[in-house]
Design a protein around this motif. Structure first.
Motif, short mmCIF file in Angstrom:
data_model
loop_
_atom_site.label_atom_id
_atom_site.label_comp_id
_atom_site.label_asym_id
_atom_site.label_seq_id
_atom_site.Cartn_x
_atom_site.Cartn_y
_atom_site.Cartn_z
N GLU A 33 11.57 -40.94 6.79
CA GLU A 33 11.80 -41.05 8.24
C GLU A 33 12.69 -39.94 8.75
O GLU A 33 12.45 -39.36 9.82
CB GLU A 33 12.42 -42.42 8.56
CG GLU A 33 11.44 -43.57 8.38
CD GLU A 33 12.13 -44.93 8.38
OE1 GLU A 33 13.37 -44.98 8.57
OE2 GLU A 33 11.43 -45.95 8.16
N ASP A 36 10.65 -36.74 8.86
CA ASP A 36 9.76 -36.79 10.03
C ASP A 36 10.52 -36.45 11.30
O ASP A 36 10.06 -35.68 12.15
CB ASP A 36 9.13 -38.19 10.17
CG ASP A 36 8.05 -38.46 9.14
OD1 ASP A 36 7.63 -37.52 8.42
OD2 ASP A 36 7.61 -39.62 9.04
N PRO A 42 4.92 -36.52 12.13
CA PRO A 42 4.80 -37.50 11.03
C PRO A 42 4.29 -36.90 9.72
O PRO A 42 3.18 -37.18 9.27
CB PRO A 42 3.81 -38.51 11.59
CG PRO A 42 2.92 -37.70 12.48
CD PRO A 42 3.81 -36.64 13.09
N SER A 44 5.21 -37.68 6.83
CA SER A 44 5.03 -38.74 5.82
C SER A 44 3.61 -39.30 5.84
O SER A 44 3.09 -39.69 4.79
CB SER A 44 6.05 -39.86 6.04
OG SER A 44 5.89 -40.44 7.32
#
Length: 315
Positions: A33, A36, A42, A44
């Motif tokens: 997180e 990101d 994003p 991930s």
């Protein structure tokens, strides 16, 4: 037992890496997180779901591999109570893995490391037009022999040793024609095998000068601290820990040779007998016996791996 923690470089990425960690540990989820958030996108989702061709892009693969390594570090430290600084004699990382090592040593924050690697990936990708550069692994010749091959193959173009990975495993980088010539010359010189590598740019050679300049600017903007554990630098094969040394070595690393064989030999010579690869894959673990015959290698990337390592280090 003296331990060194080592961190993988580009090529170790795989869709789904780190997902099991994120599903089982809040500390690992927090790493992904934070990365990101740092990148404003994003990453991930690409790491966990792909597509593979997007994960393989240099600007994605580099921060992604670092994120997985740091997720392992955080789980090891926060969930199993094993602090890297308490158990490591040295840290080291292969190419981008040096950034992971520096992050684990506290020289860079996680968000800064992610941003630096995204910048590095984009700069390295953009330094040479696609199709003009290449890299090849030359197997079965020693470093001096490959240096001679590269010099002969250059023919007015660039062909240089990029990675000295292990005895008999050396990678050359440069203009695609020169690298292809090097493969032919190497086989004529007795190489067991030559392999053109599936890379998008000729890393760790003088063609990366524009990328080195970009990293000099980016690292000049970085706020760094001394490393809590000595990090063996790729370009010197020696431990460095001050901010000035760290920045200088990372800039030089973009165009310079990854001296992995020498780095491993240095650590083994200092008494390291356990090399623990933290993150995706086991490429570096596979090189341990070739570089440090009396040492043991251990790849740690899953919850079960981390539990096993924690039990061992706690004795």
């Amino acid at each position: 037992m003296a331990t060194a923690f080592i961190f993988p470089g580009q090529g170790s990425q795989k869709v789904g890496m780190g997902k099991e960690l994120a599903e089982n540990f809040a500390s690992a989820r927090a790493v992904f997180e934070e990365v990101d958030d740092a990148l404003g996108r994003p990453l991930s989702k690409i790491i966990f779901e792909g597509p593979e061709e997007e994960l393989t892009l240099t600007e994605n693969a580099q921060p992604a591999l670092m994120a997985v390594s740091m997720a392992v570090v955080r789980v090891l430290e926060n969930d199993f109570g094993v602090k890297i600084a308490d158990h490591a004699r040295y840290l080291a990382g292969h190419s981008l893995g040096e950034y992971s090592a520096l992050c684990a040593a506290g020289a860079f924050t996680l968000d800064r490391t992610a941003k630096l690697l995204q910048t590095r990936g984009r700069a390295m990708q953009g330094a040479v037009p696609v199709g003009e550069g290449g890299m090849a692994a030359i197997l079965g010749l020693d470093l001096g022999e490959v240096e001679a091959v590269a010099k002969k193959a250059a023919g007015g173009e660039v062909c240089e040793v990029a990675n000295d990975n292990a005895p008999g495993q050396v990678v050359v980088s440069g203009h695609i024609g020169a690298v292809e010539r090097a493969c032919i010359i190497a086989r004529d010189a007795g190489a067991k095998r030559t392999v053109m590598l599936p890379v998008s740019a000729p890393f760790h050679c003088s063609l990366m000068q524009k990328a080195a300049e970009a990293m000099a600017w980016a690292l000049g903007e970085a706020s760094e601290m001394p490393a809590t554990v000595p990090v063996v630098a790729n370009v010197t094969a020696a431990p460095e820990s001050t901010p000035a040394e760290i920045v200088d070595n990372l800039v030089r690393q973009v165009t310079g040779r990854v001296r992995w064989r020498e780095s491993m030999a240095f650590m083994a010579g200092e008494g390291v007998d356990l090399f623990v690869e933290l993150g995706a894959g086991r490429v570096l673990t596979g090189l341990v016996k070739r570089n440090a015959p009396n040492a043991e290698g251990m790849a740690v990337g899953t919850p079960a791996d981390i539990e096993k390592l924690a039990e061992r280090l706690k004795g």
